[in-house]
Write a protein that holds these residues in place. Structure first.
Motif, PDB file in Angstrom:
ATOM      1  N   ASN A  90       0.799  -1.226   0.000  1.00 56.33           N
ATOM      2  CA  ASN A  90       0.000   0.000   0.000  1.00 56.33           C
ATOM      3  C   ASN A  90       0.834   1.279   0.000  1.00 56.33           C
ATOM      4  O   ASN A  90       0.306   2.354   0.287  1.00 56.33           O
ATOM      5  N   SER A  91       2.100   1.200  -0.316  1.00 58.52           N
ATOM      6  CA  SER A  91       2.926   2.411  -0.335  1.00 58.52           C
ATOM      7  C   SER A  91       4.076   2.234  -1.324  1.00 58.52           C
ATOM      8  O   SER A  91       4.344   1.132  -1.784  1.00 58.52           O
ATOM      9  N   GLY A  92       4.731   3.370  -1.639  1.00 57.88           N
ATOM     10  CA  GLY A  92       5.852   3.315  -2.569  1.00 57.88           C
ATOM     11  C   GLY A  92       5.453   3.449  -4.021  1.00 57.88           C
ATOM     12  O   GLY A  92       6.198   3.031  -4.914  1.00 57.88           O
ATOM     13  N   PHE A  93       4.283   4.021  -4.294  1.00 55.22           N
ATOM     14  CA  PHE A  93       3.856   4.220  -5.678  1.00 55.22           C
ATOM     15  C   PHE A  93       4.812   5.188  -6.372  1.00 55.22           C
ATOM     16  O   PHE A  93       5.268   6.174  -5.800  1.00 55.22           O
ATOM     17  N   PHE A  94       5.108   4.888  -7.634  1.00 57.65           N
ATOM     18  CA  PHE A  94       6.065   5.665  -8.432  1.00 57.65           C
ATOM     19  C   PHE A  94       7.441   5.723  -7.752  1.00 57.65           C
ATOM     20  O   PHE A  94       8.178   6.697  -7.888  1.00 57.65           O
ATOM     21  N   LEU A  95       7.772   4.669  -7.016  1.00 57.89           N
ATOM     22  CA  LEU A  95       9.061   4.526  -6.338  1.00 57.89           C
ATOM     23  C   LEU A  95       9.343   5.675  -5.368  1.00 57.89           C
ATOM     24  O   LEU A  95      10.497   6.087  -5.209  1.00 57.89           O
ATOM     25  N   THR A  96       8.299   6.174  -4.755  1.00 56.92           N
ATOM     26  CA  THR A  96       8.502   7.168  -3.713  1.00 56.92           C
ATOM     27  C   THR A  96       8.884   6.464  -2.415  1.00 56.92           C
ATOM     28  O   THR A  96       8.569   5.299  -2.206  1.00 56.92           O
ATOM     29  N   GLY A  97       9.564   7.179  -1.549  1.00 49.78           N
ATOM     30  CA  GLY A  97       9.981   6.578  -0.290  1.00 49.78           C
ATOM     31  C   GLY A  97      11.323   5.875  -0.422  1.00 49.78           C
ATOM     32  O   GLY A  97      12.046   6.009  -1.412  1.00 49.78           O
ATOM     33  N   ASN A  98      11.626   5.081   0.582  1.00 46.66           N
ATOM     34  CA  ASN A  98      12.920   4.392   0.646  1.00 46.66           C
ATOM     35  C   ASN A  98      12.815   3.035  -0.052  1.00 46.66           C
ATOM     36  O   ASN A  98      12.351   2.053   0.526  1.00 46.66           O
ATOM     37  N   THR A  99      13.244   2.984  -1.303  1.00 43.77           N
ATOM     38  CA  THR A  99      13.134   1.764  -2.109  1.00 43.77           C
ATOM     39  C   THR A  99      14.518   1.271  -2.490  1.00 43.77           C
ATOM     40  O   THR A  99      15.373   2.058  -2.909  1.00 43.77           O
ATOM     41  N   ASP A 100      14.749  -0.033  -2.349  1.00 45.04           N
ATOM     42  CA  ASP A 100      15.995  -0.639  -2.831  1.00 45.04           C
ATOM     43  C   ASP A 100      15.933  -0.734  -4.351  1.00 45.04           C
ATOM     44  O   ASP A 100      15.216  -1.572  -4.906  1.00 45.04           O
TER      45      ASP A 100
END
Length: 530
Positions: A115-125
């Protein structure tokens, strides 16, 4: 300029006489460097493995292009490119977020989707996203061959985004997310073990195979494959391809090569001797599964043909697709079964392919490249086989709980515990049910919008000529009558557009005349002034 050593860095701020502080500083600096090195090695490993997985796109493209008729080669090659383009958009925008967004390894709560990290927002590896993107592209390409030669471009692009953005992420989340329903890596895995599927026999291959099945049924067979123009059933299915066995073999070898990123790369890490041992076993089992599938598919087909005709023949299609089915099947249990079991799984996979291929022909489901037998049936067998052959030593080494073993090993210790097999069966039903429920209405919406199937005349002359500005080859496969009909229909469309344009121009001129008169007088007055 020479790099500063750990000792030099520590003595720059600590007196050499203070041995205790100096040793502590050296130890902390060495540990930090070691962690940085481990992180760098694992990142490179995952990027390299992802590149190998993405190389499988070449394999899918060549295999599909070689398996169909020459009048549709450009079309199917473009489709495989769009798998990457549309799939990348779908997985970047929403797919990755639905698959892994918001994972909480410390939580016991199970979720259906991220439910989060859409369009690679946030802390993504980023390296993990790239690796998973390559998986999504491979899944999308499975369907391309099945529906080739009769599906519209708009439908294919929509399906690629939908599959990579919504359908596949739910399967990936269920199998591999820390909060997935079946995940073996959850804090409290299902029934103490969770599903064992290292690299995706279920969530990747079976999901793609089921999607191909649904689209093939809704789309219908190619013209003349099972029925004549009047709708009468033909005595035997009409062969349609391959036009290039060389491209088929090139595609098969490219896929096999790419599988060495697909399976070993799914260990995700390589920084220890134990992980190296697991990845090595995975590579060995991948090899044996492919080899056994090719041998069993070819030799069994040869024996069947000999019984029917009295002549020994060697079917290249059975060998290639047997090999691919073996690869699909070993993908789930490649880290948890012994090499002898990997060979057995591949051996049975060749028979699964032959039986499934005969079944879909009997059901008059048109699959241009036999992707449904290879991926759907092969994937289901791989998940089941993992529940039979997984042994405690290999499971523990690969990081799985060992409370429930493969059924054969449970019988070996006198328990008959069916728990792991039950989990594997439930996961198969989940993938099948979810994909059918999501993909069936999607396909019917495309059909309702008239976006699904191409025009019969375009199908007869081929997609290359009708939609891609000319054939890839100088083809004799298209009749002169069909070509003439097609060119006549195109000339009629152009004439209609031209007539419509003239009418529109005349209408605009008529509307403009009063305006000209009011501003500058009548047309006659203007001519006299001139």
């Amino acid at each position: 300029m020479a790099e500063t050593t750990i000792y030099q860095a520590c003595t720059a701020s600590i007196d050499e006489a203070d041995i205790g502080s100096l040793l502590k500083c050296v130890a902390e600096q060495a540990q930090q460097q070691n962690e940085d090195l481990i992180g760098g090695i694992n990142t490179f490993y995952l990027i390299f493995a992802g590149a190998l997985v993405y190389f499988m796109q070449l394999g899918f493209a060549m295999l599909c292009a070689g398996s169909i008729r020459e009048k549709n080669v450009k079309n199917v090659l473009l489709w495989n490119l769009l798998d990457s383009a549309g799939g990348a958009f779908g997985f970047w925008s929403i797919g990755y977020a639905f698959a892994y967004g918001g994972d909480d390894p410390e939580s016991t709560q199970k979720t259906f989707m991220g439910n989060s990290g859409f369009f690679l927002t946030g802390n993504t590896d980023m390296e993990f996203w790239f690796f998973q993107f390559a998986f999504a592209c491979a899944l999308s390409s499975i369907v391309a061959g099945t529906i080739a030669e009769r599906c519209q471009m708009m439908a294919y692009l929509c399906y690629s985004i939908f599959l990579c953005g919504i359908v596949y992420p739910a399967c990936a989340h269920a199998f591999w997310s820390a909060n997935g329903i079946f995940s073996a890596f959850a804090k409290e895995p299902l029934w103490g073990t969770g599903v064992i599927d290292l690299a995706g026999s279920g969530p990747v291959h079976m999901c793609g195979g089921v999607a191909a099945l649904v689209m093939a049924i809704v789309l219908g067979p190619r013209r003349g494959r099972f029925y004549d123009d009047d709708g009468n059933v033909l005595p035997e299915p009409v062969p349609m391809g391959p036009h290039s066995v060389a491209l088929q073999f090139l595609g098969t070898f490219a896929l096999w090569f790419g599988w060495y990123g697909f399976n070993p790369g799914s260990t995700l890490f390589i920084h220890s001797a134990q992980l190296g041992d697991v990845a090595s076993l995975v590579a060995v089992n991948t090899t044996l599964g492919a080899a056994a599938g090719a041998l069993s598919g070819m030799f069994t087909s040869t024996l069947i043909d000999e019984r029917k005709t009295g002549v020994y023949t060697w079917d290249t299609t059975a060998a290639m697709n047997g090999c691919l089915t073996g690869l699909v099947a070993i993908t789930a249990g490649c880290a948890t079964v012994e090499p002898w079991a990997g060979f057995v799984i591949g051996l049975v996979a060749g028979w699964v392919y032959l039986g499934a291929s005969a079944l879909i022909l009997r059901l008059k489901i048109d699959d241009a490249v036999d992707a449904i037998p290879v991926h759907m049936f092969g994937g289901a067998w791989g998940v089941l086989a993992t529940g039979l052959f997984s042994n405690p030593y290999r499971m523990e080494l690969a990081g799985y709980a060992t409370g429930n073993l493969g059924w054969f090993y449970e019988w070996g210790r006198g328990s008959g515990n069916f728990t792991l097999m039950g989990i594997q069966i439930c996961s198969i039903l989940f993938v099948f049910g979810w994909t059918v429920v999501m993909f069936t209405p999607f396909c019917y919406v495309l059909k309702l919008l008239n976006w699904l199937r191409i025009d019969p005349l375009e199908e007869e002359v081929g997609m290359d000529l009708s939609r891609h500005k000319g054939s890839a080859y100088q083809s004799d496969d298209i009749s002169d009558k069909a070509k003439n009909e097609f060119y006549s229909s195109r000339r009629k469309i152009q004439m209609d557009l031209s007539t419509s344009g003239r009418r529109k121009s005349s209408k605009n001129s008529a509307e403009a005349e009063p305006k000209a008169e009011s501003v500058g007088g009548s047309e006659h007055a203007a001519e006299e002034a001139a």
